[in-house]
Structures are given as C-alpha cells and as structure tokens.
Design a protein around this motif. Structure first.
Motif, PDB file in Angstrom:
ATOM      1  N   VAL A 163       0.834  -1.206   0.000  1.00  0.00           N
ATOM      2  CA  VAL A 163       0.000   0.000   0.000  1.00  0.00           C
ATOM      3  C   VAL A 163       0.870   1.258   0.000  1.00  0.00           C
ATOM      4  O   VAL A 163       0.614   2.205  -0.749  1.00  0.00           O
ATOM      5  CB  VAL A 163      -0.948  -0.025   1.216  1.00  0.00           C
ATOM      6  CG1 VAL A 163      -1.548   1.353   1.477  1.00  0.00           C
ATOM      7  CG2 VAL A 163      -2.046  -1.055   1.008  1.00  0.00           C
ATOM      8  N   LEU A 164       1.922   1.275   0.811  1.00  0.00           N
ATOM      9  CA  LEU A 164       2.813   2.435   0.850  1.00  0.00           C
ATOM     10  C   LEU A 164       3.505   2.652  -0.493  1.00  0.00           C
ATOM     11  O   LEU A 164       3.696   3.793  -0.928  1.00  0.00           O
ATOM     12  CB  LEU A 164       3.854   2.261   1.958  1.00  0.00           C
ATOM     13  CG  LEU A 164       3.319   2.294   3.395  1.00  0.00           C
ATOM     14  CD1 LEU A 164       4.431   1.968   4.382  1.00  0.00           C
ATOM     15  CD2 LEU A 164       2.690   3.649   3.725  1.00  0.00           C
ATOM     16  N   LYS A 165       3.853   1.571  -1.167  1.00  0.00           N
ATOM     17  CA  LYS A 165       4.484   1.694  -2.487  1.00  0.00           C
ATOM     18  C   LYS A 165       3.504   2.303  -3.496  1.00  0.00           C
ATOM     19  O   LYS A 165       3.898   3.145  -4.315  1.00  0.00           O
ATOM     20  CB  LYS A 165       4.983   0.338  -2.976  1.00  0.00           C
ATOM     21  CG  LYS A 165       5.847   0.434  -4.228  1.00  0.00           C
ATOM     22  CD  LYS A 165       6.443  -0.894  -4.611  1.00  0.00           C
ATOM     23  CE  LYS A 165       7.439  -0.751  -5.757  1.00  0.00           C
ATOM     24  NZ  LYS A 165       6.968   0.099  -6.873  1.00  0.00           N
ATOM     25  N   LEU A 166       2.252   1.902  -3.434  1.00  0.00           N
ATOM     26  CA  LEU A 166       1.245   2.478  -4.328  1.00  0.00           C
ATOM     27  C   LEU A 166       1.112   3.987  -4.094  1.00  0.00           C
ATOM     28  O   LEU A 166       1.036   4.772  -5.040  1.00  0.00           O
ATOM     29  CB  LEU A 166      -0.107   1.800  -4.105  1.00  0.00           C
ATOM     30  CG  LEU A 166      -0.258   0.373  -4.621  1.00  0.00           C
ATOM     31  CD1 LEU A 166      -1.582  -0.213  -4.158  1.00  0.00           C
ATOM     32  CD2 LEU A 166      -0.156   0.338  -6.137  1.00  0.00           C
ATOM     33  N   LEU A 167       1.092   4.385  -2.837  1.00  0.00           N
ATOM     34  CA  LEU A 167       0.957   5.811  -2.509  1.00  0.00           C
ATOM     35  C   LEU A 167       2.172   6.603  -2.973  1.00  0.00           C
ATOM     36  O   LEU A 167       2.040   7.707  -3.523  1.00  0.00           O
ATOM     37  CB  LEU A 167       0.745   5.982  -1.004  1.00  0.00           C
ATOM     38  CG  LEU A 167      -0.549   5.375  -0.443  1.00  0.00           C
ATOM     39  CD1 LEU A 167      -0.581   5.504   1.072  1.00  0.00           C
ATOM     40  CD2 LEU A 167      -1.773   6.021  -1.066  1.00  0.00           C
ATOM     41  N   LYS A 168       3.347   6.035  -2.772  1.00  0.00           N
ATOM     42  CA  LYS A 168       4.568   6.731  -3.208  1.00  0.00           C
ATOM     43  C   LYS A 168       4.629   6.816  -4.729  1.00  0.00           C
ATOM     44  O   LYS A 168       5.024   7.846  -5.286  1.00  0.00           O
ATOM     45  CB  LYS A 168       5.811   6.022  -2.666  1.00  0.00           C
ATOM     46  CG  LYS A 168       7.090   6.830  -2.948  1.00  0.00           C
ATOM     47  CD  LYS A 168       8.277   6.283  -2.251  1.00  0.00           C
ATOM     48  CE  LYS A 168       9.490   7.207  -2.343  1.00  0.00           C
ATOM     49  NZ  LYS A 168       9.615   7.964  -3.581  1.00  0.00           N
ATOM     50  N   PHE A 170       2.090   6.979  -6.766  1.00  0.00           N
ATOM     51  CA  PHE A 170       1.131   8.003  -7.185  1.00  0.00           C
ATOM     52  C   PHE A 170       1.745   9.390  -7.027  1.00  0.00           C
ATOM     53  O   PHE A 170       1.593  10.251  -7.900  1.00  0.00           O
ATOM     54  CB  PHE A 170      -0.142   7.890  -6.343  1.00  0.00           C
ATOM     55  CG  PHE A 170      -1.233   8.840  -6.760  1.00  0.00           C
ATOM     56  CD1 PHE A 170      -1.896   8.685  -7.963  1.00  0.00           C
ATOM     57  CD2 PHE A 170      -1.592   9.903  -5.943  1.00  0.00           C
ATOM     58  CE1 PHE A 170      -2.901   9.567  -8.353  1.00  0.00           C
ATOM     59  CE2 PHE A 170      -2.589  10.783  -6.315  1.00  0.00           C
ATOM     60  CZ  PHE A 170      -3.252  10.611  -7.525  1.00  0.00           C
ATOM     61  N   CYS A 171       2.454   9.591  -5.937  1.00  0.00           N
ATOM     62  CA  CYS A 171       3.134  10.860  -5.701  1.00  0.00           C
ATOM     63  C   CYS A 171       4.191  11.120  -6.770  1.00  0.00           C
ATOM     64  O   CYS A 171       4.244  12.204  -7.363  1.00  0.00           O
ATOM     65  CB  CYS A 171       3.765  10.840  -4.312  1.00  0.00           C
ATOM     66  SG  CYS A 171       4.742  12.292  -3.890  1.00  0.00           S
ATOM     67  N   ASP A 172       5.021  10.117  -7.041  1.00  0.00           N
ATOM     68  CA  ASP A 172       6.161  10.296  -7.949  1.00  0.00           C
ATOM     69  C   ASP A 172       5.745  10.348  -9.417  1.00  0.00           C
ATOM     70  O   ASP A 172       6.202  11.214 -10.177  1.00  0.00           O
ATOM     71  CB  ASP A 172       7.168   9.162  -7.752  1.00  0.00           C
ATOM     72  CG  ASP A 172       7.830   9.195  -6.383  1.00  0.00           C
ATOM     73  OD1 ASP A 172       7.772  10.247  -5.723  1.00  0.00           O
ATOM     74  OD2 ASP A 172       8.388   8.161  -5.974  1.00  0.00           O
ATOM     75  N   ILE A 173       4.877   9.436  -9.829  1.00  0.00           N
ATOM     76  CA  ILE A 173       4.524   9.311 -11.246  1.00  0.00           C
ATOM     77  C   ILE A 173       3.628  10.459 -11.706  1.00  0.00           C
ATOM     78  O   ILE A 173       3.794  11.004 -12.792  1.00  0.00           O
ATOM     79  CB  ILE A 173       3.841   7.957 -11.511  1.00  0.00           C
ATOM     80  CG1 ILE A 173       4.840   6.809 -11.270  1.00  0.00           C
ATOM     81  CG2 ILE A 173       3.295   7.884 -12.937  1.00  0.00           C
ATOM     82  CD1 ILE A 173       4.215   5.425 -11.277  1.00  0.00           C
ATOM     83  N   TYR A 174       2.667  10.834 -10.848  1.00  0.00           N
ATOM     84  CA  TYR A 174       1.699  11.855 -11.242  1.00  0.00           C
ATOM     85  C   TYR A 174       1.993  13.230 -10.638  1.00  0.00           C
ATOM     86  O   TYR A 174       1.226  14.170 -10.851  1.00  0.00           O
ATOM     87  CB  TYR A 174       0.286  11.420 -10.835  1.00  0.00           C
ATOM     88  CG  TYR A 174      -0.180  10.165 -11.529  1.00  0.00           C
ATOM     89  CD1 TYR A 174      -0.668  10.189 -12.833  1.00  0.00           C
ATOM     90  CD2 TYR A 174      -0.124   8.929 -10.890  1.00  0.00           C
ATOM     91  CE1 TYR A 174      -1.102   9.042 -13.468  1.00  0.00           C
ATOM     92  CE2 TYR A 174      -0.555   7.767 -11.517  1.00  0.00           C
ATOM     93  CZ  TYR A 174      -1.048   7.831 -12.805  1.00  0.00           C
ATOM     94  OH  TYR A 174      -1.471   6.692 -13.436  1.00  0.00           O
TER      95      TYR A 174
END
Length: 219
Positions: A163-168, A170-174
């Motif tokens: 879950v933390l990887k998904l959130l990070k 989203f922050c980095d890619i978008y």
C-alpha cells in the motif's frame, strides 16, 4: 461539549508542497485526524486560515467545499469505506463519474494488481485488496492531493508495504501531494517531510534528505 471546550489543534501553521510525500506523525489524540479533515474540507476550523492555491477555504460555503472535495482531494481511510453492493470496478467508477479529468478505472485496477478481481464484491476481497481498491478509487478522480488516514492501520506488514508503495508511486509518477497520517514511526522514513503533532500542536517539522523506498522500511 457543554461547558467544556476541547482545542483539538492550536497554533498549527505550515505549507504543503505540490508533489511531496508528507507524513503526519503523532499518538492517538494528538489532532492528526482533525488536521486531515480540515485540510480535506470535511471539517471547518473554528479559527485561523486555510488556503488552497491562494483561494481561502476557511470561510468557503458548502457548495465550494463540495467542489473542492470532489475535484481536488482524494481520501483513503483505514477501513476502506467501499460500497458493499458494488464490485471493485464499480467502486472505482463512482469516482470517475463525478470527476472533471478522471484517470482510467481499469488501468488503475491493473496498476494496483487487481485486474483479475475487478468483478468481485468487497466481501469477496481480503483487507489488503479492499484497501488497494480504495486507493484506486481515490486516485481515479485525479486529485491534486491524496489524504490518507492510517491507510495501513488494519493491514499486516507485507500488505502495508504494498500500500505504501502504491501511494509513493502516485506521488512520484503523477506529481501529486500525498499526506499520510499515522502513529507508526517507521512509515515516516519514506516521507520528504514529517510533521510531529503533540497535544494538538505542531511540535516540530523534520526534513528527510534521503527518504527510503517503502520496500526498505521495516517494523
């Protein structure tokens, strides 16, 4: 509460940066959820000021706050808050239907690893799978900010890291702002900045020069 006044937050002043991952850290009762709800336009502050891209939100009316929550803020909750009578895909499509510039629901479910579970109902999904659907739903609006209230609080360690990887990502890619509130000090190591709350006050702001990737975090 009657004659008793409880100040959930006092003298909290800061700026959020576009595209940063921020962790708000503090024990239960420190004001974390209140702070997140005020930032997200779900609660109104009884005093002070709140600005979003220069627009004052502290005196916004109900209609303005509704559009703010709809278009600019995505929420991820500890206990998922999925609609039980809708499939995973239909839950994500709820956000798509109200958004101005949504992302693809199908692509997001693929990104969170749930393409093969898109037709399942929440009761047929594990806790980690439900949280990933909730994250996809929040991302689908393509919001400027993602506000996450204890997103790993009900999950095991392995699922928490996913879950933390998904959130990070989203922050980095978008290039979106992601705010995570937690009492888990280990999670703070993935953030660029950490806000330490104590008794309703912003005790200190910690700058992390070398944030760890989520897969390197242990607890």
């Amino acid at each position: 509460m009657g004659e008793v006044s409880v100040e959930a937050l006092r003298g909290v002043s800061f700026e959020l940066m576009e595209g940063e991952l921020l962790v708000v850290l503090g024990p239960s009762g420190s004001g974390k959820s209140t702070l997140l709800n005020i930032i997200g336009g779900m609660d109104r502050p009884s005093g002070g000021e709140l600005f979003f891209l220069g627009t004052p939100m502290h005196d916004a009316d109900t209609r303005q706050l509704t559009f703010y929550r709809r278009n600019d803020v995505g929420f991820v909750f500890q206990f998922y808050n999925l609609m039980p009578n809708l499939t995973a895909l239909e839950n994500v499509l709820l956000s798509v239907q109200i958004a101005r510039n949504p992302l693809s629901a199908e692509e997001l479910l693929e990104k969170v690893g749930l393409s093969d579970r898109k037709d399942h109902f929440p009761s047929q999904l594990s806790g980690g799978e439900q949280q990933r659907v909730a994250i996809a739903r929040a991302m689908a609006k393509n919001p400027r900010m993602l506000l996450c209230d204890e997103p790993t609080g009900a999950l095991d360690y392995k699922t928490s890291i996913q879950v933390l990887k998904l959130l990070k990502d989203f922050c980095d890619i978008y290039s979106k702002t992601v705010v995570i509130i937690t009492h888990n000090t280990a999670i703070a190591r993935i953030a660029q900045r950490v806000f330490h709350l104590k008794d309703g006050r912003l005790d200190r702001i910690e700058v992390n020069e070398n944030p760890l990737p989520p897969e390197k975090v242990t607890w």
